[in-house]
Enzyme design. Structure first.
Site, PDB file in Angstrom:
ATOM      1  N   THR A   1      33.286  33.029   5.254  1.00 49.78           N
ATOM      2  CA  THR A   1      32.627  33.884   4.477  1.00 49.78           C
ATOM      3  C   THR A   1      33.219  33.752   3.116  1.00 49.78           C
ATOM      4  O   THR A   1      32.680  33.707   2.030  1.00 49.78           O
ATOM      5  CB  THR A   1      32.705  35.486   4.934  1.00 49.78           C
TER       6      THR A   1
ATOM      7  N   ASN B   1      22.636  30.044  12.717  1.00 43.46           N
ATOM      8  CA  ASN B   1      23.607  30.537  13.607  1.00 43.46           C
ATOM      9  C   ASN B   1      22.851  31.521  14.512  1.00 43.46           C
ATOM     10  O   ASN B   1      23.576  32.175  15.591  1.00 43.46           O
ATOM     11  CB  ASN B   1      24.640  31.495  12.807  1.00 43.46           C
TER      12      ASN B   1
ATOM     13  N   GLN C   1      28.740  26.438  12.172  1.00 40.40           N
ATOM     14  CA  GLN C   1      28.118  26.274  13.841  1.00 40.40           C
ATOM     15  C   GLN C   1      28.038  24.856  14.367  1.00 40.40           C
ATOM     16  O   GLN C   1      27.595  24.717  15.447  1.00 40.40           O
ATOM     17  CB  GLN C   1      26.965  27.164  13.669  1.00 40.40           C
TER      18      GLN C   1
ATOM     19  N   ALA D   1      37.455  27.648  11.624  1.00 46.90           N
ATOM     20  CA  ALA D   1      38.222  27.481  12.690  1.00 46.90           C
ATOM     21  C   ALA D   1      37.866  28.256  14.269  1.00 46.90           C
ATOM     22  O   ALA D   1      37.872  27.837  15.152  1.00 46.90           O
ATOM     23  CB  ALA D   1      39.589  27.551  12.440  1.00 46.90           C
TER      24      ALA D   1
ATOM     25  N   THR E   1      50.388  33.204   0.011  1.00 40.55           N
ATOM     26  CA  THR E   1      51.158  32.272   0.610  1.00 40.55           C
ATOM     27  C   THR E   1      50.585  31.704   2.091  1.00 40.55           C
ATOM     28  O   THR E   1      49.536  32.210   2.426  1.00 40.55           O
ATOM     29  CB  THR E   1      52.483  33.053   1.342  1.00 40.55           C
TER      30      THR E   1
ATOM     31  N   CYS F   1      26.867  39.803  13.568  1.00 37.59           N
ATOM     32  CA  CYS F   1      26.969  40.587  12.459  1.00 37.59           C
ATOM     33  C   CYS F   1      25.873  41.485  12.219  1.00 37.59           C
ATOM     34  O   CYS F   1      25.858  42.651  11.973  1.00 37.59           O
ATOM     35  CB  CYS F   1      27.082  39.652  11.035  1.00 37.59           C
TER      36      CYS F   1
END
Lengths: 385, 385
Positions: free
Chosen positions: A74, A141, A180, A201, A238, A326
């Protein structure tokens, strides 16, 4: 994973692979250093981080310098859209992240056919003189349809050449969210012909909230998150060292096993599809029969309430989705099923079955039996069949 | 952690606490489900995620509904600034994330005194009729000075009341990045008097790239990252379940041990400071003598090259910083040290020593000996002393 559970929702989430977790572990404990710190152990962490980025980039024919690590697909999609200012073209079956990002621009939504396929010619017609971005997910998806990206890339390339000839300096790029597809399809960026690519990932047995945006040299990314200047100034904060190292292991494994795994899942999926259609000849399988992710079986049982089937299945330990995670929980009908023209009474009886590492012949056979039983129960309850 | 290493850079990074890692582990393996999926095991994950948010919020007197989980402090800061459109006031010693975010607005940078203290009166004078945000870090990340936030909050409150009386509808908020303070200071939002607060798990023995932005009800946040509508539509993307659960454990532990730990670190720090000043009476300790994080010892050895000292120390296993990890590796002089008026020849001889869980009497005593030795070596090499 609970042994009694049959998990058929790999498109929503995947468990972190043991090898991935093992690769991450040192960077959550001993090698915890800030990769920007100046002493040797921190420099080692920096090197491991950069190596991981190189590993990731190599799997799709790119260089570490051309990827920006993000907190998931996203964010990557938002970064891609944030980097351009002109008109955008998206398809009606894109993920909400793409549709929402497009709303911040002048945009055209192109329709797809009943199989969820995007026609490159329709994309061509939607491109305007001020179009800067075309965004088409490699694989949908919800129904798994795989798009003809190469042909869409040709359309974008032709437009780019036309502009060059006309002396226009408006750039045009092709972005794909390949989240996907990456575990089953070839996502080599040159072969796909894209200028920007989003990966995640969490869809390939890596950690959640780790993603990337790859951009060709020609694309000038504009940071959305500013600060310490990490990721070549394109995304500050970071670095998620453990997460990125996990991503590297996950995508390495995905690339290594991709062909074999896709073949394995295709057989399991086809077998389930045949058996379910035998039991319910009126059922509708969505997505392209051929150009479809091997792991996907989107099947609708007309006049059945899929939510009820889902709960019956859950009580037998079978976990499936009614749509994408979602959308599913919001009580709204899937925009993808609307776009492919599925009647509401058919759409409402849809199950999205997505296979993966946790699937094998035994669990798939068992799942088919339980799905048939659950759907029959619903049909007999409602008296439809 | 390598046993021979003495780690004195807790402000840059902290190792993930064993209890934190143990809390995260199930959500990286068995409980990997997408929290938006509709079946019971996923709903359990959703509940665990929401409970973790509640745990986090409770530690600073807030409600889970008022926090947005992000991928770290930098993203949180960017989200805070993205949510307002008017003029902003920041201090000259803010973190780069704040300074960079401020640049996207009309902004005023207020100076600090030689101890790094912000004068609320100076803030008051910088506020304009169109100022919408004042952003002051609770504790500075280089020298550890703790700001009089309560008094700054009063200034903002007075301005708000003045506007109300004048019929102005321009809002004004106080944001604080409390990332460096949360393990040692009280960060209860009502007591601080802030409207927005940024926190970061990675500074308190939690995972990297997990942060949050808390906002009072009166603040209307504007999402930077759009998509599936997670975090009440304010920050989309599948939730970092394991990361947030780790954050909850980390902040719970931090809150529980805060007072005792700050006391323990203060003793260790004060002892180091006394011994180093005894050995080098010309050394300059920066930051406020009293209003300073207990873990911080920023000390400068005039005319010494701190980078050389750092490398000597590293060869003896002592890891310290010359500045914040973000700035230190860029070869630029710290903007914080410039802001407090440190002469370049003093600033260039600075070590930032930050204590934490890995510090104890033995390691601190040993570290002081090695620092004295290293600085002496540099002084004798350059012939300054």
């Amino acid at each position: 994973m609970n042994k009694e559970v049959i998990y058929l929702d790999h498109a929503a989430a995947t468990p972190v692979d043991r090898k991935v977790l093992a690769a991450m572990q040192p960077f959550l404990s001993d090698a915890f250093y800030n990769p920007s710190a100046p002493y040797a152990p921190a420099i080692e962490v920096r090197k491991a981080y950069e190596r991981a980025k190189q590993t990731i980039a190599s799997t799709f024919g790119a260089s570490a310098d051309d990827i920006v690590m993000t907190a998931g697909a996203t964010e990557s999609i938002n970064l891609a859209f944030h980097s351009i200012s002109g008109h955008v073209v998206v398809t009606s079956i894109e993920h909400h992240a793409v549709l929402e990002a497009a709303k911040r621009h002048e945009h055209t939504v192109v329709e797809v056919d009943g199989k969820g396929m995007v026609d490159p010619e329709v994309v061509r017609r939607a491109i305007r003189d001020d179009t800067e971005l075309v965004s088409v997910a490699l694989a949908n998806n919800e129904i798994g349809t795989v798009q003809p990206l190469r042909a869409i890339a040709e359309v974008v390339k032709t437009e780019r050449e036309k502009r060059l000839q006309q002396g226009s300096d408006v750039p045009i790029y092709l972005h794909t969210d390949a989240s996907q597809g990456v575990g089953q399809l070839d996502v080599h960026v040159s072969r796909l012909g894209v200028d920007l690519m989003t990966l995640n990932a969490a869809k390939i047995y890596g950690p959640k909230q780790v993603g990337l945006l790859w951009a060709a040299h020609s694309v000038s990314l504009q940071p959305q998150i500013n600060g310490g200047g990490q990721e070549r100034g394109l995304r500050s904060g970071t670095e998620n060292v453990a997460g990125v190292i996990g991503f590297a292991k996950a995508i390495e494994l995905a690339a290594e096993h991709r062909v074999h795994e896709a073949e394995r899942l295709r057989k399991l999926r086809d077998d389930m599809q045949v058996k379910l259609l035998e039991a319910f000849p009126e059922a509708v399988v969505s997505g392209h029969p051929k150009h479809r992710l091997a792991s996907y079986l989107h099947i609708s049982f007309p006049s059945v309430d899929a939510e009820r089937v889902l709960f019956i299945l859950e009580s037998s330990g079978v976990l499936v989705a009614t749509g994408s995670a979602c959308a599913a929980n919001k009580g709204t009908r899937s925009h993808v099923l609307e776009a492919i023209g599925l009647e509401p009474s058919v759409a409402d009886g849809s199950l999205r079955i997505t296979l993966g590492h946790l699937s094998d012949e035994t669990t798939c056979r068992k799942a088919v039996e339980l799905i048939i039983e659950a759907v029959r129960r619903e049909y007999s309850r409602t008296g439809v069949l």
